[in-house]
Design a protein around this motif. Structure first.
Motif, PDB file in Angstrom:
ATOM      1  N   MET A  11       4.270 -10.622 -10.593  1.00  0.00           N
ATOM      2  CA  MET A  11       3.925 -11.080  -9.241  1.00  0.00           C
ATOM      3  C   MET A  11       2.406 -11.260  -9.142  1.00  0.00           C
ATOM      4  N   ASP A  12       1.996 -12.191  -8.291  1.00  0.00           N
ATOM      5  CA  ASP A  12       0.557 -12.404  -8.125  1.00  0.00           C
ATOM      6  C   ASP A  12      -0.082 -11.201  -7.429  1.00  0.00           C
ATOM      7  N   LYS A  13      -1.380 -11.054  -7.617  1.00  0.00           N
ATOM      8  CA  LYS A  13      -2.086  -9.880  -7.098  1.00  0.00           C
ATOM      9  C   LYS A  13      -2.252  -9.936  -5.587  1.00  0.00           C
ATOM     10  N   LEU A  14      -2.244  -8.765  -5.009  1.00  0.00           N
ATOM     11  CA  LEU A  14      -2.608  -8.608  -3.604  1.00  0.00           C
ATOM     12  C   LEU A  14      -4.043  -8.088  -3.590  1.00  0.00           C
ATOM     13  N   THR A  15      -4.904  -8.725  -2.808  1.00  0.00           N
ATOM     14  CA  THR A  15      -6.286  -8.255  -2.737  1.00  0.00           C
ATOM     15  C   THR A  15      -6.598  -7.805  -1.319  1.00  0.00           C
ATOM     16  N   ILE A  16      -6.985  -6.545  -1.191  1.00  0.00           N
ATOM     17  CA  ILE A  16      -7.401  -6.010   0.112  1.00  0.00           C
ATOM     18  C   ILE A  16      -8.829  -5.501  -0.038  1.00  0.00           C
ATOM     19  N   ALA A  17      -9.720  -6.031   0.779  1.00  0.00           N
ATOM     20  CA  ALA A  17     -11.125  -5.616   0.769  1.00  0.00           C
ATOM     21  C   ALA A  17     -11.707  -5.663  -0.652  1.00  0.00           C
ATOM     22  N   GLY A  18     -11.364  -6.719  -1.373  1.00  0.00           N
ATOM     23  CA  GLY A  18     -11.932  -6.913  -2.705  1.00  0.00           C
ATOM     24  C   GLY A  18     -11.280  -6.092  -3.800  1.00  0.00           C
ATOM     25  N   ARG A  19     -10.243  -5.366  -3.459  1.00  0.00           N
ATOM     26  CA  ARG A  19      -9.580  -4.533  -4.457  1.00  0.00           C
ATOM     27  C   ARG A  19      -8.193  -5.113  -4.757  1.00  0.00           C
ATOM     28  N   ASP A  20      -7.879  -5.235  -6.041  1.00  0.00           N
ATOM     29  CA  ASP A  20      -6.619  -5.860  -6.452  1.00  0.00           C
ATOM     30  C   ASP A  20      -5.498  -4.846  -6.613  1.00  0.00           C
ATOM     31  N   PHE A  21      -4.321  -5.237  -6.202  1.00  0.00           N
ATOM     32  CA  PHE A  21      -3.117  -4.418  -6.373  1.00  0.00           C
ATOM     33  C   PHE A  21      -2.024  -5.293  -6.960  1.00  0.00           C
ATOM     34  N   SER A  22      -1.227  -4.720  -7.869  1.00  0.00           N
ATOM     35  CA  SER A  22      -0.114  -5.500  -8.425  1.00  0.00           C
ATOM     36  C   SER A  22       1.138  -5.381  -7.579  1.00  0.00           C
ATOM     37  N   SER A  23       1.212  -4.333  -6.767  1.00  0.00           N
ATOM     38  CA  SER A  23       2.404  -4.155  -5.929  1.00  0.00           C
ATOM     39  C   SER A  23       2.112  -4.592  -4.500  1.00  0.00           C
ATOM     40  N   ARG A  24       3.093  -5.213  -3.885  1.00  0.00           N
ATOM     41  CA  ARG A  24       2.965  -5.635  -2.488  1.00  0.00           C
ATOM     42  C   ARG A  24       3.800  -4.754  -1.563  1.00  0.00           C
ATOM     43  N   LEU A  25       4.187  -3.610  -2.085  1.00  0.00           N
ATOM     44  CA  LEU A  25       4.964  -2.650  -1.283  1.00  0.00           C
ATOM     45  C   LEU A  25       4.140  -1.378  -1.118  1.00  0.00           C
ATOM     46  N   LEU A  26       3.832  -1.052   0.127  1.00  0.00           N
ATOM     47  CA  LEU A  26       3.123   0.199   0.430  1.00  0.00           C
ATOM     48  C   LEU A  26       4.162   1.205   0.919  1.00  0.00           C
ATOM     49  N   VAL A  27       3.972   2.456   0.559  1.00  0.00           N
ATOM     50  CA  VAL A  27       4.977   3.464   0.900  1.00  0.00           C
ATOM     51  C   VAL A  27       4.371   4.581   1.749  1.00  0.00           C
ATOM     52  N   GLY A  28       5.107   4.945   2.790  1.00  0.00           N
ATOM     53  CA  GLY A  28       4.718   6.088   3.608  1.00  0.00           C
ATOM     54  C   GLY A  28       5.365   7.352   3.079  1.00  0.00           C
ATOM     55  N   THR A  29       4.695   8.476   3.255  1.00  0.00           N
ATOM     56  CA  THR A  29       5.156   9.730   2.631  1.00  0.00           C
ATOM     57  C   THR A  29       5.791  10.695   3.632  1.00  0.00           C
ATOM     58  N   GLY A  30       6.056  10.226   4.853  1.00  0.00           N
ATOM     59  CA  GLY A  30       6.601  11.128   5.870  1.00  0.00           C
ATOM     60  C   GLY A  30       8.101  11.304   5.756  1.00  0.00           C
ATOM     61  N   LYS A  31       8.574  12.423   6.282  1.00  0.00           N
ATOM     62  CA  LYS A  31      10.005  12.657   6.534  1.00  0.00           C
ATOM     63  C   LYS A  31      10.881  12.820   5.289  1.00  0.00           C
ATOM     64  N   PHE A  32      10.313  12.910   4.110  1.00  0.00           N
ATOM     65  CA  PHE A  32      11.158  13.128   2.935  1.00  0.00           C
ATOM     66  C   PHE A  32      11.656  14.577   2.929  1.00  0.00           C
ATOM     67  N   ALA A  33      12.865  14.767   2.427  1.00  0.00           N
ATOM     68  CA  ALA A  33      13.461  16.106   2.433  1.00  0.00           C
ATOM     69  C   ALA A  33      12.724  17.045   1.483  1.00  0.00           C
ATOM     70  N   SER A  34      12.052  16.511   0.481  1.00  0.00           N
ATOM     71  CA  SER A  34      11.296  17.357  -0.442  1.00  0.00           C
ATOM     72  C   SER A  34      10.185  16.522  -1.063  1.00  0.00           C
ATOM     73  N   ASN A  35       9.213  17.226  -1.633  1.00  0.00           N
ATOM     74  CA  ASN A  35       8.140  16.511  -2.326  1.00  0.00           C
ATOM     75  C   ASN A  35       8.679  15.751  -3.540  1.00  0.00           C
ATOM     76  N   ALA A  36       9.710  16.327  -4.177  1.00  0.00           N
ATOM     77  CA  ALA A  36      10.284  15.662  -5.351  1.00  0.00           C
ATOM     78  C   ALA A  36      10.892  14.316  -4.963  1.00  0.00           C
ATOM     79  N   LEU A  37      11.567  14.273  -3.807  1.00  0.00           N
ATOM     80  CA  LEU A  37      12.178  13.013  -3.364  1.00  0.00           C
ATOM     81  C   LEU A  37      11.109  12.000  -2.946  1.00  0.00           C
ATOM     82  N   MET A  38      10.026  12.521  -2.373  1.00  0.00           N
ATOM     83  CA  MET A  38       8.893  11.645  -2.020  1.00  0.00           C
ATOM     84  C   MET A  38       8.328  10.993  -3.289  1.00  0.00           C
ATOM     85  N   VAL A  39       8.132  11.794  -4.318  1.00  0.00           N
ATOM     86  CA  VAL A  39       7.583  11.268  -5.577  1.00  0.00           C
ATOM     87  C   VAL A  39       8.567  10.280  -6.207  1.00  0.00           C
ATOM     88  N   ALA A  40       9.858  10.576  -6.107  1.00  0.00           N
ATOM     89  CA  ALA A  40      10.870   9.659  -6.654  1.00  0.00           C
ATOM     90  C   ALA A  40      10.769   8.300  -5.955  1.00  0.00           C
TER      91      ALA A  40
END
Lengths: 256, 66
Positions: A1-30
Motif C-alpha cells: 500500500m502507498d505510504k501515509l504521511t502525517i506531519a512529514g512522517r511516513d507510515f505504511s499502515s493506514r489503520l490506527l488503533v485505540g487501546t481502550g476497553k480491551f479485556a486484557s493487555n494481551a488481547l490489546m497487543v494481539a
C-alpha cells in the motif's frame, strides 16, 4: 500500500488503533499486531497511588508503535491543553489526538473548545490531530491554523454504526489538504473499507476490536478492509448509474 | 506535613522529594507525569523537587484509550 504521511512522517499502515476497553493487555497487543498498525492511541489518567498497577506501557513496544496520547476526559480547551502537555511530560513525542467532549451521553466533540485548544497546541509545537464532528467548515478552519490532520467521526464513539456522516465526510475529503482520518463509530471492516474507498487517508478503530471475542482476528479483518478500500480508491471506482449497462456484449445472439 | 495527591490528603515527612514520594509509592518515574500546584514538573526535576506543606500534586500515567 502507498505510504501515509502525517506531519512529514511516513507510515505504511493506514489503520490506527485505540487501546481502550480491551479485556486484557494481551488481547490489546494481539489487536495491535493483527492490525499491522503503527500508531496507537492512549489516554492519561490519575494513578491510584495506594494500588499502583502494572503500567500498560510495559506491554507496548514504543520503538515499533508511535504513541498518540488523546485528551479524552477534557471538557474544555484548557483541560485539553493541560492533558496534552502532561502527556508530553510523560515522555511522549509531541503528538496529540485532540478531543474535547463535554457531553458524556453522545461524547460529541465541542467544535469551539477544540478549535481554541488546537490554536494553543499548534503554537506550542504539537502535532495536532483533532477529533471533530464531520463538519467541513470546521475541518477547513483547523487545517488553516496548522493541524496535522482532521479526524471526523463516522458515528458517535463506540456505537459501531458506521459512516452515518458519509456525505459530509465526502466534502471534507474533497476539500482537505491534510490527511483525513475517519475516527469513531466504525464497527465493521466494511465500514473501514467504505471510508477508504471514498478517499479517506486512514481510519482509527478501537471499540470494534476491543469488544470482539477475538480482537487479533478482528484487527486482521479491519486491516484487510482498510487495504481493500485504499486499493479500490487508487484503482478508481466506477460511477453509480440509474439504468443497467450490460456487462456482456449485446451483439451476436443465437436468435439474431 | 500534609500534601494533596490526586485529590486526597496525605501525610508525608518533611524533606521528602518528589522522587522520594514516587519511590515510596512504587511508581516508576519514567512512566508518570506530575503537576505540582498546577505546573508540570519535568522528569529531570523530580529528584530536586522538595515537597512542601500544602502542595497539591497530580500524578498521571497512560491507560488504554481510543
Amino acid at each position: 500500500m502507498d505510504k501515509l504521511t502525517i506531519a512529514g512522517r511516513d507510515f505504511s499502515s493506514r489503520l490506527l488503533v485505540g487501546t481502550g476497553k480491551f479485556a486484557s493487555n494481551a488481547l490489546m497487543v494481539a489487536a495491535m499486531e493483527g492490525s499491522g498498525c503503527e500508531i496507537v492511541t492512549v489516554a492519561l489518567r490519575r494513578v491510584d497511588i495506594d494500588n499502583p498497577q502494572d503500567s500498560m506501557l510495559s506491554h507496548i513496544d514504543t520503538q515499533r508503535y508511535l504513541l498518540l496520547p488523546n485528551t479524552s476526559g477534557a471538557r474544555d480547551a484548557e483541560e485539553a491543553v493541560r492533558l496534552a502537555r502532561l502527556a508530553r511530560a510523560a515522555g511522549c513525542e509531541p503528538w496529540v489526538k485532540l478531543e474535547v467532549t463535554p457531553d458524556p451521553y453522545y461524547l460529541l466533540p465541542d467544535p469551539i473548545e477544540t478549535f481554541k485548544a488546537a490554536e494553543i497546541l499548534v503554537k506550542d509545537g504539537f502535532t495536532v490531530l483533532p477529533y471533530i464532528n464531520a463538519d467541513p467548515v470546521l475541518a477547513k478552519r483547523l487545517e488553516e491554523i496548522g493541524t496535522a490532520t482532521v479526524m471526523p467521526l463516522g458515528a458517535p464513539i463506540g456505537t459501531n454504526k458506521g459512516l452515518r456522516t458519509r456525505d459530509n465526510i465526502a466534502i471534507i475529503i474533497a476539500q482537505a489538504t491534510v490527511p483525513v482520518v475517519v475516527d469513531a463509530g466504525l464497527g465493521a471492516p466494511s465500514h473501514a473499507a467504505e471510508a477508504m474507498e471514498m478517499g479517506a487517508d486512514a481510519v482509527l478503530v478501537n471499540t470494534a476490536l476491543a469488544v470482539s471475542p477475538d480482537p487479533g482476528r478482528m484487527a486482521a479483518a479491519f486491516k484487510k478492509g482498510v487495504e481493500a478500500g485504499r486499493e479500490a480508491y487508487l484503482a478508481g471506482l466506477g460511477t453509480q448509474r440509474e439504468k443497467a449497462e450490460a456487462s456482456s456484449p449485446l451483439t451476436g445472439f443465437l436468435h439474431s | 506535613m500534609k500534601i494533596i495527591v490526586n485529590g486526597s490528603e496525605r501525610e508525608t515527612s518533611e524533606g521528602r522529594t518528589l522522587e522520594g514520594l514516587l519511590e515510596e509509592r512504587k511508581l516508576d518515574p519514567q512512566r508518570v507525569a506530575v503537576e505540582r500546584n498546577g505546573a508540570i514538573v519535568s522528569r529531570e526535576r523530580f529528584a530536586a523537587t522538595l515537597l512542601e506543606e500544602g502542595d497539591t500534586l497530580e500524578i498521571v500515567h497512560f491507560v488504554g484509550g481510543g
